[in-house]
Motif scaffolding. Sequence first.
Motif, short mmCIF file in Angstrom:
data_model
loop_
_atom_site.label_atom_id
_atom_site.label_comp_id
_atom_site.label_asym_id
_atom_site.label_seq_id
_atom_site.Cartn_x
_atom_site.Cartn_y
_atom_site.Cartn_z
N ASN A 173 0.84 -1.19 0.00
CA ASN A 173 0.00 0.00 0.00
C ASN A 173 0.88 1.25 0.00
N ARG A 174 0.66 2.15 -0.98
CA ARG A 174 1.49 3.35 -1.08
C ARG A 174 1.35 4.26 0.13
N GLU A 175 0.30 4.10 0.94
CA GLU A 175 0.13 4.92 2.13
C GLU A 175 1.23 4.69 3.15
N ILE A 176 1.89 3.52 3.06
CA ILE A 176 2.95 3.23 4.04
C ILE A 176 4.09 4.22 3.91
N LEU A 177 4.31 4.76 2.71
CA LEU A 177 5.43 5.69 2.50
C LEU A 177 5.23 7.01 3.23
N LYS A 178 3.98 7.29 3.63
CA LYS A 178 3.71 8.51 4.38
C LYS A 178 4.12 8.39 5.85
N VAL A 179 4.23 7.16 6.32
CA VAL A 179 4.47 6.97 7.76
C VAL A 179 5.73 6.17 8.07
N ALA A 180 6.36 5.57 7.06
CA ALA A 180 7.52 4.73 7.34
C ALA A 180 8.47 4.68 6.16
N SER A 181 9.71 4.33 6.44
CA SER A 181 10.72 4.05 5.42
C SER A 181 10.92 2.55 5.34
N ILE A 182 11.08 2.03 4.12
CA ILE A 182 11.25 0.60 3.92
C ILE A 182 12.74 0.28 3.83
N ILE A 183 13.19 -0.67 4.62
CA ILE A 183 14.59 -1.11 4.61
C ILE A 183 14.65 -2.55 4.11
N ASP A 184 15.39 -2.77 3.03
CA ASP A 184 15.59 -4.12 2.49
C ASP A 184 16.97 -4.61 2.91
N VAL A 185 17.04 -5.87 3.31
CA VAL A 185 18.28 -6.44 3.84
C VAL A 185 18.79 -7.54 2.91
N TYR A 186 20.07 -7.42 2.54
CA TYR A 186 20.72 -8.38 1.65
C TYR A 186 21.94 -8.97 2.34
N ASN A 187 22.25 -10.21 2.00
CA ASN A 187 23.49 -10.84 2.44
C ASN A 187 24.43 -10.82 1.24
N TRP A 188 25.45 -9.95 1.26
CA TRP A 188 26.33 -9.83 0.10
C TRP A 188 27.27 -11.01 -0.05
N SER A 189 27.51 -11.76 1.02
CA SER A 189 28.46 -12.87 0.93
C SER A 189 27.90 -14.05 0.14
N ASP A 190 26.58 -14.25 0.18
CA ASP A 190 25.99 -15.33 -0.61
C ASP A 190 24.97 -14.81 -1.64
N ALA A 191 24.97 -13.48 -1.87
CA ALA A 191 24.14 -12.85 -2.92
C ALA A 191 22.66 -13.18 -2.77
N THR A 192 22.12 -12.98 -1.56
CA THR A 192 20.71 -13.25 -1.33
C THR A 192 19.99 -12.04 -0.76
N TYR A 193 18.69 -11.97 -1.07
CA TYR A 193 17.80 -11.03 -0.38
C TYR A 193 17.26 -11.75 0.83
N ARG A 194 17.30 -11.10 1.99
CA ARG A 194 16.91 -11.76 3.24
C ARG A 194 15.48 -11.41 3.67
N TYR A 195 15.25 -10.12 3.94
CA TYR A 195 13.95 -9.69 4.46
C TYR A 195 13.88 -8.17 4.41
N SER A 196 12.74 -7.62 4.77
CA SER A 196 12.55 -6.17 4.83
C SER A 196 11.85 -5.80 6.13
N PHE A 197 11.99 -4.53 6.53
CA PHE A 197 11.28 -4.05 7.72
C PHE A 197 11.04 -2.55 7.57
N TYR A 198 10.19 -2.02 8.44
CA TYR A 198 9.84 -0.61 8.43
C TYR A 198 10.56 0.14 9.55
N LEU A 199 10.97 1.37 9.24
CA LEU A 199 11.37 2.33 10.27
C LEU A 199 10.34 3.46 10.22
N TYR A 200 9.57 3.57 11.26
CA TYR A 200 8.45 4.52 11.25
C TYR A 200 8.92 5.94 11.53
#
Length: 366
Positions: free
Chosen positions: A290-317
């Motif tokens: 939902n685009r409304e989330i951008l009004k209240v939080a920043s999205i952080i995506d987490v990657y593991n560079w050693s094995d080239a994987t996307y791990r998970y995401s979370f919000y910083l409000y």
Amino acid sequence: MMLNNVYIKLLGTIVMSIGLMVILFLSSEEQVHRNNAFIRRFPPHPVIKEYDIDLGFNSYYVAGLGKDMVYLGNSTAPLHLLKINLATRDTAHVKLKLSNTDLPFKNVHVQVQPPFFFVLDGSIPYIFRGSTNNWVAGPWMRNEAYFTKSLVLDSNRIYIKTMQNDTRTVTLGLLEKRDHFSVELHPEILQRQIDGIFDVDGIMLTTPDKTRLGYVYFYRNQFMTMDSRLKTLKRQQTIDTVKKARIEIAQLDRSKTSKMKSPPLVVNTKATMYKNFMFIASDRLGKNENREILKVASIIDVYNWSDATYRYSFYLYHMGKEKVHGFSVNDGRLVALIDNALSVYNFREGFVDHTPYGEQENITGQ
């Protein structure tokens, strides 16, 4: 009657034109933020807020981060430093002293790497170095190399971004002082797509222990990691699908000065590194978000560079009306600058160690 009909037609045309402009604006805004080609994973509460500290201003940036200490520089008061003990929450204001302040400073930046601190301005170019025991600094470099951005790696080595004279393109390199100064450029790292200046713009990074360096492009779905000598280069894609920077360049005059014609499509906005993890903030929305989330939080995506994987995401409000304007991770703790506050979070067990959380999603490297 005929005059009334003309007015009605004109009014109708104006209303239709305004409506079309609104539709085009909304669709363009949706295109900027929306990308249904990827799906994020949001595990329950990977970070838990511990506390906030009111800083009084939103002009602070992270100048250094240790186990229990964070040093904040101030962009509007360059020689002012705020020292915060994250364990006790005690704060102390530090006034930095330079041996020479009669210089044409334009872009002063402070970095703390105990037992030293640096005051850098690559536009002069000039670098001061001093001790954290008395916060007094003298000249460390004078007129050796111009740079636009820098990260201090140790007492005698600095990771820089600069303009390469022969190609007139932006490149990364190392500035080192031993018996004499040396500048080692690595033009192979940043890959030109359009102009080699705006299209390669991005964020310089290093892990807290300075053993790994990184670079995240603003306008494409790629980041790089290197060792502390800018070797063992590894490229990795993010979960976004924008492979080529979407920017338009306009030349201003015969001196070949250029600028962007219109606001670019920004894929990655902020980033930090910790251990084998890359944390990237992005305003791009994935499938079913939902685009409304951008009004209240920043999205952080987490990657593991050693094995080239996307791990998970979370919000910083957000706090108040301000977004997150800076964040760093160290020792299992995340600190974020949000509005006029420093927010301190702790990671739950399993989210910043070397054991992947849940399933991994392989991201193609290049």
